[in-house]
Design a protein around this motif. Structure first.
Motif, PDB file in Angstrom:
ATOM      1  N   TYR A  53       0.832  -1.607   0.111  1.00 20.64           N
ATOM      2  CA  TYR A  53      -0.213   0.070  -0.090  1.00 20.64           C
ATOM      3  C   TYR A  53       1.054   1.368  -0.300  1.00 20.64           C
ATOM      4  N   PRO A  54       2.147   1.749   0.677  1.00 26.13           N
ATOM      5  CA  PRO A  54       2.532   2.352   1.129  1.00 26.13           C
ATOM      6  C   PRO A  54       2.971   3.244  -0.973  1.00 26.13           C
ATOM      7  N   VAL A  55       2.755   2.166  -1.958  1.00 29.28           N
ATOM      8  CA  VAL A  55       3.215   3.075  -3.535  1.00 29.28           C
ATOM      9  C   VAL A  55       2.366   3.281  -3.896  1.00 29.28           C
ATOM     10  N   VAL A  56       1.494   3.570  -2.959  1.00 35.04           N
ATOM     11  CA  VAL A  56       0.238   4.703  -3.396  1.00 35.04           C
ATOM     12  C   VAL A  56       0.213   6.151  -2.315  1.00 35.04           C
TER      13      VAL A  56
ATOM     14  N   HIS B  17       5.879   3.609 -16.340  1.00 37.98           N
ATOM     15  CA  HIS B  17       6.662   3.066 -14.950  1.00 37.98           C
ATOM     16  C   HIS B  17       7.403   1.801 -15.125  1.00 37.98           C
ATOM     17  N   ALA B  18       8.872   2.134 -15.223  1.00 40.18           N
ATOM     18  CA  ALA B  18       9.872   0.694 -15.577  1.00 40.18           C
ATOM     19  C   ALA B  18      10.568   0.048 -14.272  1.00 40.18           C
ATOM     20  N   GLU B  19      10.192   0.453 -13.096  1.00 43.00           N
ATOM     21  CA  GLU B  19      10.248  -0.599 -11.834  1.00 43.00           C
ATOM     22  C   GLU B  19       9.941   0.554 -10.673  1.00 43.00           C
ATOM     23  N   GLN B  20       9.415  -0.978  -9.489  1.00 44.85           N
ATOM     24  CA  GLN B  20       9.022  -0.217  -8.491  1.00 44.85           C
ATOM     25  C   GLN B  20       9.377  -0.795  -6.852  1.00 44.85           C
ATOM     26  N   GLY B  21       9.684  -0.401  -6.149  1.00 45.27           N
ATOM     27  CA  GLY B  21      10.523  -1.062  -5.216  1.00 45.27           C
ATOM     28  C   GLY B  21       9.444  -0.406  -3.770  1.00 45.27           C
ATOM     29  N   VAL B  22       9.443  -0.533  -2.978  1.00 44.13           N
ATOM     30  CA  VAL B  22       8.692  -0.550  -1.344  1.00 44.13           C
ATOM     31  C   VAL B  22       9.773  -1.154  -0.353  1.00 44.13           C
ATOM     32  N   GLU B  23       9.643  -0.725   1.063  1.00 43.02           N
ATOM     33  CA  GLU B  23      10.427  -1.407   1.993  1.00 43.02           C
ATOM     34  C   GLU B  23       9.392  -0.516   3.076  1.00 43.02           C
ATOM     35  N   VAL B  24       9.403  -1.594   4.459  1.00 45.56           N
ATOM     36  CA  VAL B  24       8.238  -1.699   5.263  1.00 45.56           C
ATOM     37  C   VAL B  24       8.762  -1.378   6.446  1.00 45.56           C
TER      38      VAL B  24
ATOM     39  N   MET C 182       8.188   5.087   8.509  1.00 45.56           N
ATOM     40  CA  MET C 182       7.202   4.344   8.464  1.00 45.56           C
ATOM     41  C   MET C 182       7.577   3.515   7.081  1.00 45.56           C
ATOM     42  N   PHE C 183       8.057   3.740   5.846  1.00 42.89           N
ATOM     43  CA  PHE C 183       8.084   3.315   4.768  1.00 42.89           C
ATOM     44  C   PHE C 183       9.533   3.871   3.901  1.00 42.89           C
ATOM     45  N   ARG C 184       9.581   3.356   3.029  1.00 39.45           N
ATOM     46  CA  ARG C 184      10.513   4.445   2.014  1.00 39.45           C
ATOM     47  C   ARG C 184      10.203   3.259   0.475  1.00 39.45           C
ATOM     48  N   THR C 185      10.223   4.051  -0.628  1.00 41.91           N
ATOM     49  CA  THR C 185       9.983   3.449  -2.087  1.00 41.91           C
ATOM     50  C   THR C 185      10.476   3.569  -2.772  1.00 41.91           C
ATOM     51  N   ARG C 186      11.048   3.216  -3.737  1.00 39.04           N
ATOM     52  CA  ARG C 186      11.716   3.641  -5.146  1.00 39.04           C
ATOM     53  C   ARG C 186      11.049   3.467  -6.670  1.00 39.04           C
ATOM     54  N   SER C 187      10.814   4.201  -7.748  1.00 37.13           N
ATOM     55  CA  SER C 187      10.671   4.379  -8.889  1.00 37.13           C
ATOM     56  C   SER C 187      11.791   4.736  -9.943  1.00 37.13           C
ATOM     57  N   ALA C 188      11.843   3.625 -10.803  1.00 40.23           N
ATOM     58  CA  ALA C 188      12.969   3.970 -11.880  1.00 40.23           C
ATOM     59  C   ALA C 188      11.137   4.524 -13.196  1.00 40.23           C
TER      60      ALA C 188
ATOM     61  N   HIS D 123      -3.320  -1.205 -14.427  1.00 41.36           N
ATOM     62  CA  HIS D 123      -1.964   0.082 -13.956  1.00 41.36           C
ATOM     63  C   HIS D 123      -1.033  -0.913 -13.534  1.00 41.36           C
ATOM     64  N   GLY D 124      -0.144  -0.318 -13.873  1.00 39.88           N
ATOM     65  CA  GLY D 124       1.343  -1.710 -13.470  1.00 39.88           C
ATOM     66  C   GLY D 124       1.365  -1.804 -12.112  1.00 39.88           C
ATOM     67  N   LEU D 125       1.348  -0.724 -11.178  1.00 40.58           N
ATOM     68  CA  LEU D 125       1.322  -1.105  -9.615  1.00 40.58           C
ATOM     69  C   LEU D 125       0.163  -1.639  -9.234  1.00 40.58           C
ATOM     70  N   CYS D 126      -1.379  -2.087 -10.070  1.00 39.07           N
ATOM     71  CA  CYS D 126      -1.986  -2.859  -9.815  1.00 39.07           C
ATOM     72  C   CYS D 126      -1.503  -4.583  -9.966  1.00 39.07           C
ATOM     73  N   THR D 127      -0.869  -4.521 -11.023  1.00 41.49           N
ATOM     74  CA  THR D 127       0.184  -6.134 -11.003  1.00 41.49           C
ATOM     75  C   THR D 127       0.703  -6.333 -10.172  1.00 41.49           C
TER      76      THR D 127
END
Length: 284
Positions: free
Chosen positions: A56-59, A80-87, A130-136, A205-209
């Motif tokens: 959920y943090p990607v939102v 949107h090429a890449e996505q990461g999340v760290e909770v 709380m969390f970190r995200t990374r997008s490319a 949406h890519g983030l849905c996948t």
């Protein structure tokens, strides 16, 4: 029209974001959770405490303000090429964070560019991370300034059979449901717009996948407990149409880590370069 490589290190925020129980439930429904996952899809089931999906943090961390710092580019060529999340802490069903986003890097791919952004969100009351995200973000037509091309990927799927394969079917109206969590891009809802973009109909949406894949990892590796999954990174490889079936192949690599990919029925890989880590004590 050009990106500004001097913008590396530029920040936006802190941006305040709040969420409530119903927002967490709507997101969970949007990424396919249902009657078998009442901890994520209800708030009043007897004997079941509400949890929040760790993707959920990607939102919550989205900050459109950072795009203004990129320079100039054609929005129609941004992918949107890449996505990461760290909770870093389990998310409560209600809360508020302050998010700071920075441009971490820009890579010159010749005829295109790759812009990497990183965000950190802290609890509004305590200041605790709380969390970190990374997008490319891949931007066609934006390269050619003579900059670094960036690192090459070393990810490969193991040659053995997956330890787990989790299969989920997406709904024909999946994108219409997921868009209610904030991404109203007409590419995912308007047939005419999707055709102009070269697709037969609106795509998912890519983030849905990404969220569907996160659920698969959560259940296969952490017993469905939100506190089990710490981080998840993946690269978007191909579009998904609402109604497609997704197969998530997962290989444990030891020490609380795993690699994964997501593919469609015809074998097309839609998420690749997948890596995830579990918190100590997570079921697997």
């Amino acid at each position: 029209m050009a990106l500004d490589p001097d913008a590396i290190g530029a920040e936006s925020g802190p941006r305040r974001t709040t969420w409530e129980s119903k927002d967490c439930i709507l997101y969970a429904l949007g990424v396919g959770a249902g009657v078998d996952e009442l901890a994520y899809t209800t708030e009043n089931t007897k004997g079941t405490e509400q949890q929040v999906l760790p993707t959920y943090p990607v939102v919550l961390s989205m900050d459109p303000g950072i795009f203004k710092r990129f320079g100039t580019f054609d929005w129609a060529k941004l992918v949107h090429a890449e996505q990461g999340v760290e909770v870093l802490r389990p998310l409560p069903p209600k809360g508020a964070v302050l998010t700071t986003t920075r441009i971490a890097d820009m890579f010159d791919k010749g005829k295109a560019a790759l812009v990497v952004t990183e965000s950190e969100s802290v609890d509004e009351d305590t200041g605790e991370a709380m969390f970190r995200t990374r997008s490319a973000l891949f931007i066609g037509g934006a390269g050619g300034w003579g900059g670094d091309r960036g690192p090459s990927s070393t990810w490969e799927a193991p040659e053995r059979s997956p330890d787990h394969t989790v299969t989920y079917s997406t709904r024909a109206d999946q994108a219409l449901l997921y868009r209610l969590s904030g991404d109203r891009n007409p590419l995912h809802s308007d047939p005419a717009f999707a055709r102009r973009a070269g697709f037969e109909r609106p795509i998912l949406h890519g983030l849905c996948t990404y969220g569907f894949t996160g659920r698969a990892l959560l259940h296969a590796l952490a017993g469905g407990d939100a506190q089990g999954l710490r981080s998840m990174d993946a690269r978007f490889a191909a579009p998904v149409l609402p109604g497609d079936t997704l197969h998530v192949d997962i290989w444990g690599t030891g020490d609380g880590e795993a690699v994964f990919r997501t593919r469609k029925d015809d074998g097309t890989v839609v998420l690749t370069n997948g890596r995830c880590t579990l918190n100590a004590g997570a079921a697997r």
